[in-house]
Structure formats: C-alpha cells, structure tokens
Scaffold this motif. Sequence first.
Motif, PDB file in Angstrom:
ATOM      1  N   SER A 293       9.585  72.946  21.048  1.00  0.00           N
ATOM      2  CA  SER A 293       8.536  72.379  20.209  1.00  0.00           C
ATOM      3  C   SER A 293       7.682  71.394  21.000  1.00  0.00           C
ATOM      4  O   SER A 293       8.183  70.644  21.832  1.00  0.00           O
ATOM      5  N   ARG A 294       6.383  71.386  20.702  1.00  0.00           N
ATOM      6  CA  ARG A 294       5.480  70.417  21.312  1.00  0.00           C
ATOM      7  C   ARG A 294       4.971  69.414  20.283  1.00  0.00           C
ATOM      8  O   ARG A 294       4.001  68.694  20.517  1.00  0.00           O
ATOM      9  N   ASP A 295       5.624  69.378  19.150  1.00  0.00           N
ATOM     10  CA  ASP A 295       5.193  68.511  18.070  1.00  0.00           C
ATOM     11  C   ASP A 295       6.327  67.565  17.689  1.00  0.00           C
ATOM     12  O   ASP A 295       7.447  68.003  17.382  1.00  0.00           O
ATOM     13  N   TYR A 296       6.050  66.286  17.680  1.00  0.00           N
ATOM     14  CA  TYR A 296       7.074  65.288  17.384  1.00  0.00           C
ATOM     15  C   TYR A 296       7.617  65.455  15.972  1.00  0.00           C
ATOM     16  O   TYR A 296       8.830  65.425  15.745  1.00  0.00           O
ATOM     17  N   ASP A 297       6.734  65.623  15.004  1.00  0.00           N
ATOM     18  CA  ASP A 297       7.175  65.737  13.616  1.00  0.00           C
ATOM     19  C   ASP A 297       8.096  66.933  13.414  1.00  0.00           C
ATOM     20  O   ASP A 297       9.094  66.849  12.684  1.00  0.00           O
ATOM     21  N   GLU A 298       7.763  68.054  14.072  1.00  0.00           N
ATOM     22  CA  GLU A 298       8.609  69.238  13.938  1.00  0.00           C
ATOM     23  C   GLU A 298       9.998  68.979  14.517  1.00  0.00           C
ATOM     24  O   GLU A 298      11.019  69.329  13.902  1.00  0.00           O
ATOM     25  N   ALA A 299      10.059  68.375  15.707  1.00  0.00           N
ATOM     26  CA  ALA A 299      11.354  68.074  16.324  1.00  0.00           C
ATOM     27  C   ALA A 299      12.151  67.101  15.460  1.00  0.00           C
ATOM     28  O   ALA A 299      13.370  67.249  15.269  1.00  0.00           O
ATOM     29  N   TYR A 300      11.468  66.117  14.908  1.00  0.00           N
ATOM     30  CA  TYR A 300      12.142  65.126  14.068  1.00  0.00           C
ATOM     31  C   TYR A 300      12.704  65.777  12.807  1.00  0.00           C
ATOM     32  O   TYR A 300      13.842  65.491  12.397  1.00  0.00           O
ATOM     33  N   GLN A 301      11.932  66.655  12.196  1.00  0.00           N
ATOM     34  CA  GLN A 301      12.389  67.330  10.982  1.00  0.00           C
ATOM     35  C   GLN A 301      13.577  68.248  11.269  1.00  0.00           C
ATOM     36  O   GLN A 301      14.504  68.358  10.456  1.00  0.00           O
ATOM     37  N   LEU A 302      13.562  68.922  12.399  1.00  0.00           N
ATOM     38  CA  LEU A 302      14.698  69.771  12.774  1.00  0.00           C
ATOM     39  C   LEU A 302      15.973  68.946  12.915  1.00  0.00           C
ATOM     40  O   LEU A 302      17.057  69.366  12.491  1.00  0.00           O
ATOM     41  N   ALA A 303      15.854  67.761  13.526  1.00  0.00           N
ATOM     42  CA  ALA A 303      17.018  66.886  13.686  1.00  0.00           C
ATOM     43  C   ALA A 303      17.527  66.411  12.322  1.00  0.00           C
ATOM     44  O   ALA A 303      18.739  66.404  12.062  1.00  0.00           O
ATOM     45  N   GLN A 304      16.613  66.013  11.452  1.00  0.00           N
ATOM     46  CA  GLN A 304      17.031  65.552  10.126  1.00  0.00           C
ATOM     47  C   GLN A 304      17.661  66.688   9.315  1.00  0.00           C
ATOM     48  O   GLN A 304      18.623  66.476   8.554  1.00  0.00           O
ATOM     49  N   GLN A 305      17.144  67.882   9.480  1.00  0.00           N
ATOM     50  CA  GLN A 305      17.716  69.038   8.787  1.00  0.00           C
ATOM     51  C   GLN A 305      19.157  69.280   9.227  1.00  0.00           C
ATOM     52  O   GLN A 305      20.038  69.565   8.414  1.00  0.00           O
ATOM     53  N   ARG A 307      21.174  67.040  10.390  1.00  0.00           N
ATOM     54  CA  ARG A 307      22.009  65.951   9.883  1.00  0.00           C
ATOM     55  C   ARG A 307      22.430  66.221   8.434  1.00  0.00           C
ATOM     56  O   ARG A 307      23.592  66.000   8.066  1.00  0.00           O
ATOM     57  N   ARG A 308      21.503  66.722   7.632  1.00  0.00           N
ATOM     58  CA  ARG A 308      21.841  67.034   6.238  1.00  0.00           C
ATOM     59  C   ARG A 308      22.877  68.161   6.156  1.00  0.00           C
ATOM     60  O   ARG A 308      23.797  68.121   5.335  1.00  0.00           O
ATOM     61  N   LYS A 309      22.744  69.165   7.007  1.00  0.00           N
ATOM     62  CA  LYS A 309      23.718  70.262   7.023  1.00  0.00           C
ATOM     63  C   LYS A 309      25.116  69.756   7.374  1.00  0.00           C
ATOM     64  O   LYS A 309      26.117  70.178   6.776  1.00  0.00           O
ATOM     65  N   LEU A 310      25.181  68.838   8.343  1.00  0.00           N
ATOM     66  CA  LEU A 310      26.483  68.314   8.757  1.00  0.00           C
ATOM     67  C   LEU A 310      27.130  67.491   7.651  1.00  0.00           C
ATOM     68  O   LEU A 310      28.347  67.546   7.441  1.00  0.00           O
ATOM     69  N   ILE A 311      26.338  66.709   6.931  1.00  0.00           N
ATOM     70  CA  ILE A 311      26.876  65.927   5.817  1.00  0.00           C
ATOM     71  C   ILE A 311      27.433  66.859   4.744  1.00  0.00           C
ATOM     72  O   ILE A 311      28.528  66.633   4.190  1.00  0.00           O
ATOM     73  N   LEU A 328      33.320  66.748  13.043  1.00  0.00           N
ATOM     74  CA  LEU A 328      32.122  66.739  12.200  1.00  0.00           C
ATOM     75  C   LEU A 328      31.465  65.356  12.206  1.00  0.00           C
ATOM     76  O   LEU A 328      30.245  65.231  12.219  1.00  0.00           O
ATOM     77  N   LYS A 329      32.288  64.311  12.187  1.00  0.00           N
ATOM     78  CA  LYS A 329      31.757  62.952  12.274  1.00  0.00           C
ATOM     79  C   LYS A 329      31.048  62.732  13.607  1.00  0.00           C
ATOM     80  O   LYS A 329      29.955  62.143  13.665  1.00  0.00           O
ATOM     81  N   VAL A 330      31.640  63.220  14.671  1.00  0.00           N
ATOM     82  CA  VAL A 330      31.031  63.089  16.000  1.00  0.00           C
ATOM     83  C   VAL A 330      29.701  63.837  16.057  1.00  0.00           C
ATOM     84  O   VAL A 330      28.721  63.359  16.632  1.00  0.00           O
ATOM     85  N   ALA A 331      29.656  65.026  15.441  1.00  0.00           N
ATOM     86  CA  ALA A 331      28.414  65.793  15.427  1.00  0.00           C
ATOM     87  C   ALA A 331      27.315  65.037  14.691  1.00  0.00           C
ATOM     88  O   ALA A 331      26.146  65.031  15.108  1.00  0.00           O
ATOM     89  N   SER A 332      27.675  64.366  13.605  1.00  0.00           N
ATOM     90  CA  SER A 332      26.692  63.560  12.867  1.00  0.00           C
ATOM     91  C   SER A 332      26.183  62.406  13.726  1.00  0.00           C
ATOM     92  O   SER A 332      24.984  62.091  13.723  1.00  0.00           O
ATOM     93  N   GLU A 333      27.079  61.777  14.483  1.00  0.00           N
ATOM     94  CA  GLU A 333      26.671  60.679  15.362  1.00  0.00           C
ATOM     95  C   GLU A 333      25.763  61.188  16.482  1.00  0.00           C
ATOM     96  O   GLU A 333      24.819  60.509  16.890  1.00  0.00           O
ATOM     97  N   LEU A 334      26.059  62.386  16.977  1.00  0.00           N
ATOM     98  CA  LEU A 334      25.222  62.968  18.015  1.00  0.00           C
ATOM     99  C   LEU A 334      23.794  63.159  17.511  1.00  0.00           C
ATOM    100  O   LEU A 334      22.821  62.815  18.197  1.00  0.00           O
ATOM    101  N   ILE A 335      23.646  63.706  16.301  1.00  0.00           N
ATOM    102  CA  ILE A 335      22.315  63.910  15.740  1.00  0.00           C
ATOM    103  C   ILE A 335      21.622  62.571  15.490  1.00  0.00           C
ATOM    104  O   ILE A 335      20.411  62.426  15.711  1.00  0.00           O
ATOM    105  N   SER A 336      22.382  61.567  15.047  1.00  0.00           N
ATOM    106  CA  SER A 336      21.793  60.236  14.836  1.00  0.00           C
ATOM    107  C   SER A 336      21.242  59.665  16.136  1.00  0.00           C
ATOM    108  O   SER A 336      20.151  59.079  16.165  1.00  0.00           O
ATOM    109  N   ASP A 337      21.993  59.833  17.238  1.00  0.00           N
ATOM    110  CA  ASP A 337      21.505  59.360  18.537  1.00  0.00           C
ATOM    111  C   ASP A 337      20.252  60.129  18.963  1.00  0.00           C
ATOM    112  O   ASP A 337      19.324  59.553  19.538  1.00  0.00           O
TER     113      ASP A 337
END
Length: 688
Positions: A293-305, A307-311, A328-337
């Motif tokens: 991706s070359r778009d910040y918003d798109e990359a940010y939305q993918l990361a947030q998506q 995070r929701r799946k992991l929760i 699973l907790k570690v995966a959530s922390e990875l996405i947060s970072d």
Amino acid sequence: MTLSPVQSVFLTPDKRTLIFAIKGIISMTLALYAAMYLNLDRPYWALISAVFLQIRPEAGLVIEKGLMQIIGTLIGGAVGIAILQAFAGYPELAILSLALWLGINAGFSAMVRSINFIYAFAMAGITPCLVVLLVMVSPATATSDAIFQVAQSRVSEIILGAICAMLVSLLLWPQTVASGLRQQARIVINQTLDYLAQELAPEGSHEQRHQFIDNILEQLAAFNDDSSAVVYEGPEGPGRGRAANMMCNKVLSLLAVVQIFGRLQRNHPEQLSPALHTMLQELRHSFAQMSASRDYDEAYQLAQQQRRKLIHLRNQLPCGQPLQNRLLKVASELISDLVMVLKAYDALENSTTQMSNAPALRPHRDPLVGLTTGFRTAVLFLIGAGIWIGTAASSALMLMILPVIFSMMMARLPLTLLMVVLRRLLVGVAISTPLAIFFALNLLAQSSGDFEILILVMAGPFFIGLMALANRPTLPYGLGLCIPFVILVRPANDMSYAFSIGYTLSNAFAIAVGVTILYWLFKLITGPGIPLMQRRLIQATADDLLEISEHVEQEDWFNARMGDRLLRLANYDKAAADNAREMTDLGLTGLNLGHISVRLRRLLQSVSDQRLEPLLDNWQQALAQAFLASSKGQQYPAFKTSSTALLEAIHEDQLSPEQLEMIEGMFTRVSLTFERTANTMAQKIVNA
C-alpha cells in the motif's frame, strides 16, 4: 496522504548533487573570503572547516555538525594553551600530553555513534595539536602573547568556516533532514513489514530472514543518527525527533515479538492449533498488503482490522489452552506496536500529530573498543611526531594532523569497509597532488593575485570533489581530493610561499604516507577478536535483563540499548568465517526475553501480594542466567524451578483464569526457547 518517498526539493538526484556542489563552492568561497578579509594567519583552515561540513548537506545536520565543531574547537583551543603554558620548555612532554589527549578523545569518540558527535571529539583532539605544534615550530617566539595569538587564530579560522557553511546551508536552496527522515521512515516500514511476512512464511529461509534483519538494523541506525539533527529545523523539529525515536523503538518491539511466532512455527509446529495457523497466515497476508500500500489510511485500517479479528478470536478461545491464549495476546501486542509505527510515520509527515517521547537508540559502549581506538590514534600521532623530530621537516606536521582526524572519524566502520574507504581516500590524495601542482599553483603563479582569480582556479577541482562527496560510494574520493588540495594550494593573502614545488611535493608525500600508515595501523591494531566481542555483547544483554526492572519505561529503555547491540552482533556474524548467524539469533532471543519480562510485570501489576516481589526478582535473575547458559550450550534447570515457584504463588492471588493461562503459556514458551537455543549453541561448539 501517501507513504511514498518525498523528494525534499522535488529535484532529480543529479540536480540535487549539482546544487549541493554549487552550495559547497559558495560556502567555501565565503569562508575563504572572510578569513582573508580578517587577515587570519592561515585562511585555508577555514576552508577545510567548511569542506568537512559538506559531507552531509541537510540543514539540520550541517547546523549540528557546525555546533559540534565549534564546541570541540573551543575546548581544544583551551587545552592547547594549557599544554603550552605547562610544557613550553619541555617539547617531549608537550607531545606526550597531546598524544594522551588525542587518545582520550578518540576513546570517547568510539562511545558515540553519530558522526557529528564523533567529529566534536575529533576537533577537541586535533585543535590543541594545531596550536602546540605551530608554536613549537618557532620556539624562539613562544611568548604568552604569541601562544594566545596562535590559539585565537586557529580557533577563529575553524569557527569561521563552520559559520559560513551553516549560513549557506540555511539560506540557499535548503535541504532538510525532515524530508530525508520521511524517505528513510518509508524504507524502514516497508522492510519491517516484509520481514514480518517473511518470518511468518513456512517456506522462508534462514538466509532471507537475516538479510531482512541486517537491512532493518542498518536502516534503523542511520535513521536514528539523522533524527538527532531534525530538532534544529524549526519549531516542528523536536516533535519530528520524538516521532523518529518512537518509530525506532516500536520497530525493535516488532522484531522482538514476531520471533515468537516464527520460531514456534518452524521448531514446534505441534504447539500451534489450526486456528492459530490460520491466524498467522492472515497476519502474513495483511503485512504484505500493508507493504504494497502507498496510502497511510489504508495501511492503518488494515492494522486496525487485524486487531479486531484478534480480539474476536481471543474471546472465542476456550479456557485450558495457556500457550494458545498467550500467543493470541502477543499477536494483539504486535499489531498495537505496528499501529504505533504507522502513527509515528504520520507524525513525521504532519507536524500536527504529536507523539509521546521515547529514548533514542543508544550506542553500545564497550571500554575495550574505546581503548583500542584511543591507543591506535595515539600511536599514529606518535609515529608522526617521531618522523617530524627525526627529519625536522615542517611538512611532517601533516602526518600528525590529517590522518589523526581520519582515524577518529572512521574508527566505527567495519574493517572490510574501512579498508575500501582508506584505499579510495588514497586515490583521492593521488589525484589532488597533480591538480594542485600542475593546474592550480601553475595558473596562480601566472595570475595577478586577485581573489576572483584564486576562486576561479580552485572552483574546478572543488566542483569535482564536491560532486564526489555528495554520493556515499564516492565520498572517500571526494574527501581525499578536497582536503589535501586545500592544504597543498594553501590559499592566503600572501601566497609567495605556496609556489615552492619542493615544499608542495613534500606536503603531498607526508599526507599520502600518513594515510598509508593509518591503513596499516588499522590492519595491525584491530582490537579484540570477534568471539570475545560477541561474548561481551551477550553478557551486556544479560546484565540489562537483570537491570530492566529498575527502570520506569522498561520496554523503551531496553529497546534503546539493544538497537546498536544487535547491529554489532549482526556485523560480527557477517565477518565471522562460518557466517552461521547464531549470535544474531541469540541477540534477538535476548531482545525477546526483555519484552517477556516487561509483559510479565505488567500482568502482575494488579497483584499487591508482597511475597511476589522476591520471587519475581529471583525469576528475573534466573532468566538472565538461563540466557547466558544457553549461549554457552548449557541448560539452566533453576529457571524452571523459579518459574514453578512463581506460578504457584500467583495461583493463590486474585488473577483471572485468562491471566493465569497467559503467564503459564509464557513460561512454557520461554523454556522451549532455552532448550532450543542451548542445543543450537552446543552443536556449534562441537562443530568448532
């Protein structure tokens, strides 16, 4: 808003190099004119000062280096006066004092990473040499007034050159560190995302993973070094500096966390449930999408998506699966970072986005490296002093000046790269000699002596040298051409002394001999061997694992100390004969263990049981000792004992089943890590 690289002035690289060369000539012309107008004794030192500031043309870096140059010069000038006052009648003691002072500064310069701070130590070391040696050339006139005048002249020349270079950098076609940081940030993010995807790929190779690691660590080091200078670029500079520090810090957190999944997937696939296998592949696919991706918003939305799946997946996981819950907790922390990394990039792009402060990556400070660098520099100076005393040739002073500066500035380069740089430097010196004798001095001898003619004659060679300075591969050629060319031509109001061919040739020969001696000293005085340095780096990591609980921002503190350490381990591994990369893997394990201990203490924050503190401290000590033991191919059973004792005490407290499962899963995974690491290192020792 896009993540694509930003051209600072929207120019092609060729045009930017051309503008850089033109700015360099203007700053050098201004420095020389001001020095000659003020009738300073040796105006060409102002010119040399301006040349050194052209190595990186970005405004913030020029300002930072100029300030470091001025501070180092003032300190060095004061030391030079003190040495002359104390040992005016004892030249041998004065030279030994200079060698000691140079060694101290060289040793301290090895404890920093940024070239600008290294340059400050170089100027603090070399300025008293200029003052003392030029006074000792004419001992009959060495009065207190003469000593002060020489010191004032040397300091004035160097500071004048620095000020002129800073003014030109700020006022004419300014290039900023901020624009370069945005480009570097994009590279760091892409490389990190590609590595995360590669680490989660079942078919990925060990060599490919380490290639990504090497690139990320090298890019992070360059990014961190440049970020210290962005604070000089207006009121938005400090905010951008905080964003850069945050990005470096969180990228290291990503490297630490992703190791868990990659190593489990490769070494213990039976520990992963089908749901976790699916999750890892989805993460890998998302990382690849974000990298493309070359778009910040798109990359940010993918990361947030993600995070929701992991929760959602964590909420569906039944109890009784501690390792799966922990992963699973570690995966959530990875996405947060990862989200924090993207936010840091946004803060670099938009000054309105504010980031909390995080420590910059700290250079690893090893006293053995400092002693080696200081000793090598002092020996180089004393060799030059011996030649000067033995020959009584004034040109031999160059043996004690220029090579010493190069020795300090290049000491941190890997030996293989250093040899290439010094060879290219010698080529530049060889080119500068005929240019000075047959071109510049020949034309100047026939001219009227006007300043305009002087600049026109010198502009051609300077333009070639500055064009070379603008590109990293050719930088040593440019440095070897520009600096000796200035010394050989020695522009001044009265240039009658400059037209002696014999004197010019002897100066050229002295510079070439000095760089050659430096080349062989680097080969002969290499410092501690690779195995010893690797062991010391691992020991330093274990020491930090013991100390980590004493700091408030534990994760940030640990990341800041591990960045340069990992880069050194990677460089030593690449220089080793087998190139097996076990020590880099061990360093990454140490990084991961630091994060595990931080997360354990974070999980236990809600527990007020006073019994836990000594048990937790005992577990922390066992963790560090087990890490050291595994690096030697040994098991450390006391770690499992301390883990069991801590786990039993925790079971008696009011923790949720989910938290208990996470801690139990953490201990299980760390035990597997130590067993695997010990077996790998034991096999390496047997093969050796």
